[in-house]
Structure formats: C-alpha cells, structure tokens
Design an enzyme around this catalytic site. Structure first.
Site: not given
Length: 294
Positions: A49, A137, A165
C-alpha cells in the site's frame, strides 16, 4: 508466545506524493495521525500500500522516521524493510530498529525464483542482525514468491521470526498453520475479503489499508470477534465487503487515495507509472462509500 507485539487491526498508510512525484512527508504524517486517533491497534508503513518498491533508500528512511515520530509510541509500529538483496534488507531492518520500530515485516522479493533454503537463509541472516521481531509476509501476487505452509513453519523456527502474514487468499493456509503450530502461532490476515474467515480460523490480527477509509467497521469486526459475537461480526463484515473487494481489485494505493479524496481528505498524488482511478471507477467508489453510510 514468543515476542508478538501486534493484535487487532494493523493499518497501512499510503505513501503520498506531491505534484512533482516527491514524497510528501507532512501529508504522510497527517495520514498516519488519522490512523492512530481512529483507534487502530498498529501502524505498518512501507508495504505494498505504501509502494515500497517505488521508493529510494532515502525515502524509505524518511517514511520510517516520520512514522515513529508521529506515532510517538501510542501504538506499535511494523515497518516494511523488504528488498531484493539480503544486504539491503538487513540495512533497512537495522535502520528501522534504530529508529524505534517495534517490529519489521519482510516479504521475499525476487526476480529469479528462490529456493526454500535461500529464503530461510535470507530471513535467518536478517534475524541475526536485529533484536526486534520479524513478520514473514507471504504474498505471491506482489512478491513473486509463494511460501508454502511447510516453509512458513521452518521460518518460525528462527528465533526472531515470530509472526506470519498470509495474503494468498487461501483460507486453508491459515487453518494449516493453526493446526500444525497450535493456538499460540501468531498469524495475520493480509487478504481483505477473507477478514471474517481469517478471524474464524484464528488470525491474531488483520493487516489492511481499509482503515484509511472505514476504521470503525474494521475495528468493529475485530471487537465483535473478540466478544464472540458471531452474528454481529457477520453483519459488520458484510457491510464492508464490497469496499474491501473494490480496493483490492483496483489497486490499494490508487483506490485508497481516491477514497480519501471522496471523504474530503487529502490523499496526495501517485508516483509513475501508477495513475489515478478512472472517472467511472471513482463514481463506482463514491456509490460504495455512500451506501456504507445508510
């Protein structure tokens, strides 16, 4: 449970740019403050993001420092430090720790396909160079590498790697982690449309850009789960699921920026080659946001 500083809603700020495509630090701090005061449980700059791969080393450092300065220890910070090389990942991880980050997040970025052993060595090398915890991640859509549940299990054997994650969108991965590693495993959902299912599978938290637009709904979902109010959790999730699907489908940086503008907040500009949403997409987002308020 090993050192795990995060639980709940971990919010991703976007990285805003000015008209000349330079990082806008004052606006970034304002966006971070919005996320803190709206009640989120953690802040995670420099993820997808935050367009991490589009930033120079100096810009990453500026964003890291701005985050720590603005948050002022009110909630924990999770700084993205991923890079193509282990050396650069170590550098940014050490910078984040020195700046005051509570943890770092690492996705194995690659051009060539990495072997499992190469990935384990990558994480292990970084872990040996810092003392704060690491969130591994897994997001093959952005990183180009899909870390299998078996590989994630290996990574958790590294002392500093205390969190996972999962962003593949495969809920079975989360069930596997819970089943294989027990209730103490700290895994987090990174797939927005799976938020409700992930919490049901035992996710400790939800890493998401949605709190830039709908923090009350995101936090409300988590609180309902914590209170074992399944029906209420379902209702809250169904209210937001259309927006969650939209921002993922259209690309988080451009969709969140457009959403902020619709809400009357300054979202800044994007950095090329990213372009704003088309007008018809903005109108679609306006309708989705308007319906949320009914």
């Amino acid at each position: 449970m090993k050192n795990v500083p995060f639980k709940g809603i971990i919010a991703y700020p976007i990285t805003p740019f000015d008209a000349n495509e330079k990082v806008d630090i004052p606006l970034f701090k304002k966006l971070v403050e919005r996320l803190v005061i709206s009640g989120n449980h953690g802040i995670a700059p420099l993820g997808s993001t935050g367009v991490l791969p589009y930033l120079s080393d100096e810009e990453k450092e500026a964003i890291t420092e701005a985050t720590i300065q603005q948050v002022k220890g009110r909630i924990p910070t999770l700084v993205g430090v991923s890079n193509l090389t282990t050396e650069k990942t170590v550098y940014h991880a050490q910078f984040a720790e020195k700046s005051g980050a509570d943890a770092v997040m690492i996705i194995p970025m690659t051009y060539w396909k990495l072997t499992d052993d190469e990935i384990v060595t990558h994480y292990d090398t970084v872990a040996r160079k810092i003392s704060i915890p690491i969130m591994a991640y897994n997001n093959p859509a952005t990183g180009g590498v899909d870390m299998s549940p078996a590989l994630l299990k290996r990574l958790l054997e590294i002392p500093n790697v205390t969190m996972i994650k999962e962003s593949t969108g495969d809920i079975q991965r989360m069930h596997y982690l819970r089943k294989e590693l027990g209730e103490d495993v700290a895994f987090y959902n990174g797939s927005n449309p799976l938020a409700l299912a992930a919490f049901a599978a035992g996710a400790r938290g939800w890493c998401t850009a949605a709190p830039n637009l709908i923090p009350e709904l995101n936090i409300g979902l988590y609180q309902a789960i914590e209170n074992n109010q399944l029906r209420e959790a379902q209702d809250i999730f169904y209210q937001q699921v259309e927006l969650l699907k939209f921002i993922v489908a259209k690309g988080l940086p451009r969709a969140v920026k457009a959403g902020l503008n619709i809400l009357g907040e300054e979202g800044g500009n994007l950095r090329s080659p990213l372009k704003p949403l088309q007008e018809k997409e903005i109108e679609e987002l306006k309708i989705i946001i308007k319906n949320l308020k009914k």
